[in-house]
Design an enzyme around this catalytic site. Structure first.
Site, mmCIF file in Angstrom:
data_model
loop_
_atom_site.group_PDB
_atom_site.id
_atom_site.type_symbol
_atom_site.label_atom_id
_atom_site.label_comp_id
_atom_site.label_asym_id
_atom_site.label_seq_id
_atom_site.Cartn_x
_atom_site.Cartn_y
_atom_site.Cartn_z
ATOM 1 N N HIS A 1 33.686 37.026 44.520
ATOM 2 C CA HIS A 1 32.918 36.710 45.720
ATOM 3 C C HIS A 1 31.510 37.281 45.691
ATOM 4 O O HIS A 1 30.624 36.769 46.378
ATOM 5 C CB HIS A 1 33.650 37.227 46.962
ATOM 6 C CG HIS A 1 34.837 36.405 47.342
ATOM 7 N ND1 HIS A 1 36.074 36.564 46.762
ATOM 8 C CD2 HIS A 1 34.977 35.395 48.245
ATOM 9 C CE1 HIS A 1 36.919 35.708 47.289
ATOM 10 N NE2 HIS A 1 36.284 34.980 48.191
ATOM 11 N N GLY A 2 31.280 38.330 44.934
ATOM 12 C CA GLY A 2 29.934 38.884 44.889
ATOM 13 C C GLY A 2 29.857 40.142 44.059
ATOM 14 O O GLY A 2 30.841 40.886 43.931
#
Length: 670
Positions: free
Chosen positions: A520-521
């Protein structure tokens, strides 16, 4: 209220500025002075006489806290200028002589920015935070006459823009503009889709032409969304198509593994470079005290070869790269596992990888699910078409009416400065974000599923009322289903799954969720978020080891299980949404140490709209599935003209609810 003494207001503003400086030290602040306003008195329109008193209080507070002050009233032309702005053509103020039209707000904004930049260009030193500004930030010689000239010029510009809006819209369709995202909530996208459908009616019965047409349309869509990162998408398409053929043709296992490894390195290498290089270098510098710098190699190459002037000090993340790399990887892995035959035509494979409805934010569609549809004749029943309209409408309502409104009016302002708000407000922001991200992400996939179905393609379900989950394992069977299944089939099972003992199963679960969080990041917060969910899955698995598979029997036990799971998921969202770990600490401190607001009868009216939408959104989410199916069925059964009339009403309502700035979908950043 109309007063003569604004000492109390001045103190209140000073307190707000003090809080701003406390929570955001070093941030430049500009106080924009009150604009002119007027009211009706004996059939005459006169300006409020107390405006200048309020402005003087604003100036004094700004001077006290060393912040900049911009005198908007003076820029407008002084007292009674709001009346002149209303009489402009087109009007720059509304009939209430208080609010601006869109053109008026844009005009005032341009005037402020113009004055700031004029000072910079003329060599005047720009005021800093240390300066005390007691007058407006205006160039020497500025007066109401020059203000009127500026307004007239802006008025003329607005009129010209009004006359050529259709030309700008047509031009905008064919130009890439990074400041105007080409997304499902943008009017330009629906014009694009209408044109696509009109031309699709010519090609849809011929498979070869249909696939080629949709492939080219999808490439154009990605260009409009991600610019010249289109070449990354094309590179992935060529590499994985070639690797799929070579894996299938190779007789030796070593050769098959080599081409699979080539595909994995190509996909994950690009994903790692664009998404994690900065995070890795920053971590190395933090641990070892080094001074390595991030350099965008592709931008540097373009600057040296093509003469461009890209900033090479940071790496831009291509839109949707996390989705289309995982989707393309599923193809080569399935070919290697002999679960499917390779695609023989690169156009067909490119169409699979780039199909525009789900290209940039999912769902992640398996090749084994989508590719067979490429070779099937177009078939959409009346019921399916009505279902598609329902899904599109539902997705737009989720995004524009619920998600965007909650974000702007509650979530964003509290997550940005949690220490300014009480623990109760912080907790409501956490619950609000849980609904916001669900409506935002599931809204996108609803629209994607609906558009794909109109084109004759069926995409898999990606959400199934996730907050009804009775435990974390159940949550991940309902939330972002395509990603959780991808991680299960291509990562968790590849690590050994639950086939190598209970300890290894727990380790595999944690590795899978930590990497899922990292997907996700590139930030510690996402790793913690993934780790927390991994811990929840491990605890759930341990209970299963000890007590066996159990389902919650009885409505009370099930309700308690759902409530506890929802609280845990909401707690994890804090790490997902907060801008940094310091903000996480501030928010938790407020929730657990400063919970009670000063007055509920002040809090609830202040957030009435956001709280009402949250209540409605969660109520609809927890409705029984049979009830949801009933009103979907009613929509599908009514005549098509009635469906179109409902769509028109929804469109008007969405237009009224839109925000000034188009808000991209949350998962675009991943």
């Amino acid at each position: 209220n109309i007063r003569r003494d604004y000492t109390y207001y001045q103190k209140g503003l000073s307190r707000q500025l003090a809080l701003l400086k406390e929570v955001a030290p070093g941030t430049s602040i500009i106080v924009v002075g009150l604009t002119d306003m007027a009211y009706s008195e004996e059939d005459k329109i006169v300006s409020y006489p107390n405006i200048q008193g309020i402005i003087d209080a604003q100036k004094t507070a700004s001077q006290e806290w060393d912040v900049l002050f911009w005198d908007a009233l003076r820029a407008m032309g002084g007292q009674s200028s709001i009346i002149k702005w209303f009489n402009m053509n087109p009007p720059l103020a509304k009939k209430d002589y208080v609010h601006f039209t869109d053109q008026g707000a844009d005009t005032l904004g341009r005037m402020m920015m113009s004055e700031l930049f004029t000072m910079k260009k003329s060599g005047t030193r720009m005021p800093s935070m240390k300066d005390t500004i007691s007058a407006s930030i205006v160039p020497a010689g500025y007066n109401s006459e020059s203000s009127a000239i500026a307004v007239n010029a802006a008025d003329q510009t607005a009129a010209e823009e009004n006359q050529t809006w259709y030309r700008q819209m047509i031009t905008g369709i064919f130009n890439y503009n990074p400041d105007k995202p080409f997304i499902f909530t943008a009017p330009a996208f629906w014009i694009f889709l209408l044109i696509v459908l009109l031309l699709y009616s010519v090609f849809y019965r011929r498979l070869v032409l249909r696939n080629l047409y949709l492939f080219l349309v999808s490439l154009f869509f990605y260009y409009k969304t991600g610019g010249f990162f289109l070449f990354i998408l094309i590179f992935i398409t060529v590499v994985d198509f070639t690797c799929g053929l070579l894996i299938h043709r190779s007789e030796k296992k070593a050769a098959r593994k080599f081409f699979l490894l080539l595909s994995i390195i190509s996909n994950l290498g690009l994903l790692g470079y664009f998404k994690y290089t900065g995070f890795i270098i920053e971590s190395i510098n933090s641990i070892f005290g080094t001074q390595f710098k991030v350099v965008d190699i592709l931008s540097a190459f373009s600057n040296s070869i093509l003469g461009t002037s890209f900033d090479i000090s940071y790496i831009i993340l291509p839109v949707g790269i996390s989705f289309f790399t995982f989707q393309s990887l599923s193809y080569t892995i399935d070919v290697y596992r002999r679960k499917m035959e390779p695609v023989r035509n690169i156009i067909d494979f490119g169409f699979y990888v780039s199909f525009f409805p789900h290209l940039v934010a999912g769902p992640i569609v398996r090749a084994s699910v989508f590719i067979p549809q490429i070779y099937q004749e177009f078939r959409v029943t009346q019921r399916e078409f009505s279902h598609a309209l329902f899904m599109i409408s539902k997705g737009l309502i989720k995004k524009i009416i619920i998600s965007n409104f909650i974000a702007v009016n509650l979530v964003d302002r509290i997550f940005d400065v949690p220490s300014v708000y009480s623990g109760f407000e912080n907790l409501m922001a956490v619950y609000g974000y849980g609904l916001q991200i669900y409506c935002d992400f599931s809204g996108y996939t609803d629209i994607a599923i609906g558009i794909a179905l109109i084109l004759g393609f069926r995409l898999p379900l990606n959400f199934n009322s996730p907050y009804k989950a009775v435990n974390i394992s159940d949550f991940w069977k309902r939330w972002h289903i395509s990603l959780s299944q991808w991680l299960r089939d291509y990562l968790y099972i590849s690590l050994g799954g639950n086939r190598k003992g209970r300890i290894r199963t727990i380790i595999n679960l944690m590795i899978t969720m930590l990497l899922g969080g990292l997907w996700h990041g590139a930030n510690l917060r996402f790793i913690i978020w993934g780790g927390l969910h991994g811990t929840g899955l491990v605890i759930n698995r341990i209970f299963t080891f000890i007590f066996g598979e159990r389902t919650s029997k009885g409505w009370f036990r099930k309700a308690v299980s759902i409530f506890l799971t929802f609280q845990f998921v909401s707690f994890c969202w804090i790490f997902f949404r907060a801008p940094d770990m310091h903000s996480v600490a501030l928010m938790l401190r407020q929730i657990f140490g400063n919970f009670m607001p000063a007055s509920f009868n002040v809090i609830f009216p202040a957030y009435a709209g956001a709280f009402s939408l949250m209540a409605a959104g969660y109520l609809i989410h927890f409705l029984p599935e049979k009830f949801k199916e009933s009103y979907r069925g009613v929509f599908i059964r009514i005549p098509l003209p009635a469906q179109m009339a409902i769509m028109l009403i929804i469109g008007i309502m969405l237009y009224q609810m839109r925000t000034t700035e188009i808000m991209p979908f949350i998962y675009f950043r991943f």
